[in-house]
Design a protein around this motif. Sequence first.
Motif, PDB file in Angstrom:
ATOM      1  N   HIS B 318       0.849  -1.200   0.000  1.00 52.10           N
ATOM      2  CA  HIS B 318       0.000   0.000   0.000  1.00 52.10           C
ATOM      3  C   HIS B 318       0.883   1.249   0.000  1.00 52.10           C
ATOM      4  N   PRO B 319       0.463   2.317  -0.742  1.00 51.93           N
ATOM      5  CA  PRO B 319       1.292   3.532  -0.814  1.00 51.93           C
ATOM      6  C   PRO B 319       1.674   4.114   0.547  1.00 51.93           C
ATOM      7  N   PHE B 320       0.821   3.955   1.573  1.00 51.57           N
ATOM      8  CA  PHE B 320       1.149   4.549   2.868  1.00 51.57           C
ATOM      9  C   PHE B 320       1.809   3.565   3.821  1.00 51.57           C
ATOM     10  N   GLY B 321       2.238   2.402   3.310  1.00 52.63           N
ATOM     11  CA  GLY B 321       2.880   1.439   4.198  1.00 52.63           C
ATOM     12  C   GLY B 321       4.130   0.821   3.605  1.00 52.63           C
ATOM     13  N   GLN B 322       4.718   1.525   2.617  1.00 50.70           N
ATOM     14  CA  GLN B 322       5.801   0.884   1.874  1.00 50.70           C
ATOM     15  C   GLN B 322       7.019   0.557   2.727  1.00 50.70           C
ATOM     16  N   GLN B 323       7.219   1.325   3.797  1.00 52.40           N
ATOM     17  CA  GLN B 323       8.377   1.017   4.651  1.00 52.40           C
ATOM     18  C   GLN B 323       7.947   0.390   5.962  1.00 52.40           C
ATOM     19  N   ALA B 324       6.825  -0.309   5.931  1.00 55.08           N
ATOM     20  CA  ALA B 324       6.339  -0.982   7.132  1.00 55.08           C
ATOM     21  C   ALA B 324       7.361  -1.992   7.612  1.00 55.08           C
ATOM     22  N   ALA B 325       7.407  -2.179   8.927  1.00 55.87           N
ATOM     23  CA  ALA B 325       8.390  -3.106   9.485  1.00 55.87           C
ATOM     24  C   ALA B 325       7.835  -3.768  10.736  1.00 55.87           C
ATOM     25  N   ARG B 326       8.294  -4.982  10.979  1.00 57.56           N
ATOM     26  CA  ARG B 326       8.011  -5.617  12.255  1.00 57.56           C
ATOM     27  C   ARG B 326       9.121  -5.214  13.208  1.00 57.56           C
ATOM     28  N   ILE B 327       8.776  -4.569  14.303  1.00 60.02           N
ATOM     29  CA  ILE B 327       9.826  -4.057  15.187  1.00 60.02           C
ATOM     30  C   ILE B 327       9.935  -4.814  16.499  1.00 60.02           C
ATOM     31  N   GLY B 328       8.909  -5.607  16.875  1.00 65.61           N
ATOM     32  CA  GLY B 328       9.029  -6.243  18.179  1.00 65.61           C
ATOM     33  C   GLY B 328       7.917  -7.226  18.470  1.00 65.61           C
ATOM     34  N   THR B 329       7.825  -7.580  19.759  1.00 70.14           N
ATOM     35  CA  THR B 329       6.914  -8.626  20.204  1.00 70.14           C
ATOM     36  C   THR B 329       6.286  -8.227  21.528  1.00 70.14           C
ATOM     37  N   VAL B 330       5.056  -8.679  21.726  1.00 71.61           N
ATOM     38  CA  VAL B 330       4.405  -8.513  23.016  1.00 71.61           C
ATOM     39  C   VAL B 330       4.855  -9.672  23.908  1.00 71.61           C
ATOM     40  N   VAL B 331       5.186  -9.377  25.157  1.00 75.18           N
ATOM     41  CA  VAL B 331       5.699 -10.421  26.064  1.00 75.18           C
ATOM     42  C   VAL B 331       4.928 -10.409  27.366  1.00 75.18           C
ATOM     43  N   ALA B 332       5.040 -11.514  28.101  1.00 75.03           N
ATOM     44  CA  ALA B 332       4.388 -11.593  29.408  1.00 75.03           C
ATOM     45  C   ALA B 332       5.253 -10.957  30.499  1.00 75.03           C
ATOM     46  N   GLU B 333       6.580 -10.901  30.246  1.00 81.33           N
ATOM     47  CA  GLU B 333       7.478 -10.339  31.262  1.00 81.33           C
ATOM     48  C   GLU B 333       7.293  -8.840  31.397  1.00 81.33           C
ATOM     49  N   HIS B 334       7.788  -8.282  32.501  1.00 85.96           N
ATOM     50  CA  HIS B 334       7.751  -6.849  32.824  1.00 85.96           C
ATOM     51  C   HIS B 334       6.471  -6.169  32.335  1.00 85.96           C
ATOM     52  N   PRO B 335       5.305  -6.583  32.864  1.00 88.38           N
ATOM     53  CA  PRO B 335       4.047  -6.002  32.372  1.00 88.38           C
ATOM     54  C   PRO B 335       4.023  -4.487  32.510  1.00 88.38           C
ATOM     55  N   ARG B 336       3.473  -3.854  31.501  1.00 83.54           N
ATOM     56  CA  ARG B 336       3.302  -2.396  31.422  1.00 83.54           C
ATOM     57  C   ARG B 336       4.611  -1.653  31.180  1.00 83.54           C
ATOM     58  N   LEU B 337       5.684  -2.384  30.933  1.00 83.60           N
ATOM     59  CA  LEU B 337       6.945  -1.733  30.588  1.00 83.60           C
ATOM     60  C   LEU B 337       7.310  -2.025  29.140  1.00 83.60           C
ATOM     61  N   VAL B 338       7.865  -1.018  28.485  1.00 81.78           N
ATOM     62  CA  VAL B 338       8.345  -1.177  27.119  1.00 81.78           C
ATOM     63  C   VAL B 338       9.864  -1.162  27.170  1.00 81.78           C
ATOM     64  N   VAL B 339      10.480  -2.182  26.622  1.00 82.71           N
ATOM     65  CA  VAL B 339      11.935  -2.324  26.686  1.00 82.71           C
ATOM     66  C   VAL B 339      12.479  -2.444  25.273  1.00 82.71           C
ATOM     67  N   ALA B 340      13.597  -1.759  25.020  1.00 85.74           N
ATOM     68  CA  ALA B 340      14.202  -1.836  23.692  1.00 85.74           C
ATOM     69  C   ALA B 340      15.553  -2.527  23.769  1.00 85.74           C
ATOM     70  N   ARG B 341      15.836  -3.363  22.780  1.00 79.79           N
ATOM     71  CA  ARG B 341      17.188  -3.861  22.599  1.00 79.79           C
ATOM     72  C   ARG B 341      17.928  -2.752  21.841  1.00 79.79           C
ATOM     73  N   THR B 342      19.043  -2.285  22.415  1.00 83.19           N
ATOM     74  CA  THR B 342      19.743  -1.155  21.802  1.00 83.19           C
ATOM     75  C   THR B 342      20.617  -1.640  20.643  1.00 83.19           C
ATOM     76  N   ALA B 343      21.147  -0.687  19.894  1.00 88.97           N
ATOM     77  CA  ALA B 343      21.933  -1.015  18.702  1.00 88.97           C
ATOM     78  C   ALA B 343      23.163  -1.848  19.036  1.00 88.97           C
ATOM     79  N   ILE B 344      23.669  -1.725  20.274  1.00 86.18           N
ATOM     80  CA  ILE B 344      24.879  -2.480  20.608  1.00 86.18           C
ATOM     81  C   ILE B 344      24.575  -3.718  21.439  1.00 86.18           C
ATOM     82  N   GLY B 345      23.303  -4.054  21.557  1.00 88.85           N
ATOM     83  CA  GLY B 345      22.966  -5.283  22.257  1.00 88.85           C
ATOM     84  C   GLY B 345      22.682  -5.105  23.729  1.00 88.85           C
TER      85      GLY B 345
END
Lengths: 383, 362
Positions: B318-345
């Motif tokens: 679709h024209p408005f989703g051409q760079q769509a990406a899967r960025i992550g997963t919903v997990v049961a751990e750390h509820p209500r917290l959003v955690v990122a894996r950083t570029a260096i691991g």
Amino acid sequence: MKYIDEYRDEALTRNLLDEIRRTVTRHWTMMEVCGGQTHSILRSGLDQLLPPEIELVHGPGCPVCVTPLELIDKAIALASRPDVIFVSYGDMLRVPGSERDLFNVRAAGGNVRVVYSPLDSLKIARENPDKTVVFFGIGFETTAPANAMAVVQAKAQGISNFAMLVSHVTVPPAICALMESPDVRVDAFLAAGHVCTVMGYWEYEPLAKKYNVPVVVMAFEPVDIARAILMCVRQLEEGRAEVENAYARSVRREGNVAAQRVINEVFEPCDRPWRGIGVIPQSGYKFREAYAAFDAELRFPEVQTIATKESTLCMSGLVLQGLKKPNQCPAFGKECTPQTPLGATMVSSEGACAAYYRYGRYAELQTSNSQPQTLRSRETAAG
Amino acid sequence: MPLQFSSWTCPLPLKHYPTVVMGHGSGGKMMADLIQHLFAPLFNNELLGQLGDATVLDFPANGPGPARLAFTTDSFVVSPLIFPGGDIGELAVNGTVNDLAMSGARPLFLSAGFILEEGLPMETLGRIATSVAAACREAGVQLVAGDTKVVNKGHGDGLYINTSGLGVIPSGLDIAPNRARPGDAVLVSGTLGDHGMAIMSVREGLEFETVIESDTAPLNGLVEAMLAATRGGEHTGSPIHCLRDATRGGLATVLNELATASGVGIEFDERRVPVNTAVHAACEMLGFDPYYVANEGKLVAIVPAADADAVLAAMRAHPFGQQAARIGTVVAEHPRLVVARTAIGGSRVVDLPAGELLPRIC
């Protein structure tokens, strides 16, 4: 992005971390001076990837954090005047004074504006000849040249409705004060890369010798930080205490001479109180006689008698000296959060407490990839 | 000076008013002229033509039982009114269309209330109104009710717009913030941070060598494509669990809100989040984190893992989703917290923003 992405390379960082692990034989404590470096370390998660022998403590390199409370109150008093347009960098607006902050003053009708450059305040002064534009001149040596230039240009262009509330601080005297303190135990310093871009690193050579501490000038990206830490570890393991430059793409031993000239034209050293630490001799800048007309404290003498009261709960002074970590403060995450800060270290984008809160260095939690990580438990934080 | 406005049918009564004056809001002949000669010709439809105090609507058949309606309102106060990539008119339509689309609704009808500041150039108003009309056409919605008020000079940033929207939700859909489940995939529809940095560049007069443009866009077509791509009929539950457009507060705010509403944790990989080079550079210079910068044409979707590939493929087509990406997963751990894996691991918590985004000092 050139000059950024290469220095965030995961493989390079990992190699450097492995080399640190191979080299280190005992516990070492290092202090990174600059708040921007603290944030960079925590944001990238580098602190979790270092071997346990390396302890990083965070220094007082956050100009917002060390600006004395009475200066914030003076700023608020000036900003509340109807004949003043108070101009500042954004972060200062959030720092709580004794009663309120500059955001409150703006909401109550005070003319408070955010700028990106001190030269913008000259433009505001020209456009508003019936008001006095007061610029909040905070920062380390990094921001001093631009602030000095604003004053030089104001004088040259005959802009008389411009003044500066100065609260500049300098790094080398702070390092001396830390090393003279009986409580502080720092084995090596990771020097502030942008301060040294301006001032060079020759000033640190006598300090390294006197206190027998390695000093490595450090940049801000993960590869840079890992490399600087490796250079420190090698010096410590080999018993050396020298000044080395790990930011050669920006820093030279003599620094930026033209910038230093402008600073010296307008400012001279003076004693200065650092919030949470106390007065450090010759650690600040004040206006020279020739530019005293631009000193806001002389232009508005009534602010000289402002009384202040600090929060008794806030221990940011101990944090700034590296004696306590933010998550060791009983108020951390409870009474003191970024929304309800008790001290400047929780407010500033470079403050250690804000970094710890923001990136979640609160309690041990398990993530789904089974690596124990230090994360914040929101249930605990809510009390 | 004659007003130049190509789509106006007859600008004559307005030609003496190069700017908006208080009279244009007072309900009399001047206001009637403004509506008749500026607004009405742009939004030429029978429903608006009813010109009653309320517009009477018939809803399309939605299957057996009463129609499930989605209803939303939003106000637009952006300054500057015109910015690279769009203007407040386009924002006002797309913002409300998107709010409806995020609940799975097909957007149908919009209302628009204009609050004009005395002294607003008529040409600016004409341009904004034309943008509103064009955006409605692109999104496939009709403007069926409107209002105009004028406030004294100094009491409004030139122009404020409120839009409300009505849409119909197909049966069998249950898209809501509390529907994320551990194991679900987290998808974004494209590059983040464009709109906020476009506004910043104009507002602060920062001239980047590459012009950063707002990404304002109607996402209802994209959502329909995503719904069509899922197994749909074989489900008893909804094929898409959550949809949210990442406006003020950016990606980080959306992920935190969804994690909190659903009582789950979210983990994402920083390396997978699409950001334009120019936006990335502007953020670096100013010390902003692109995860907190506003978007006006991007959505976050949380879908069952089994549907992730199909939905992603539909987005990219679709024209408005051409760079769509899967960025992550919903997990049961750390509820209500959003955690990122950083570029260096390493890892970091990605919290809600504290307040206004303020640029770095040194």
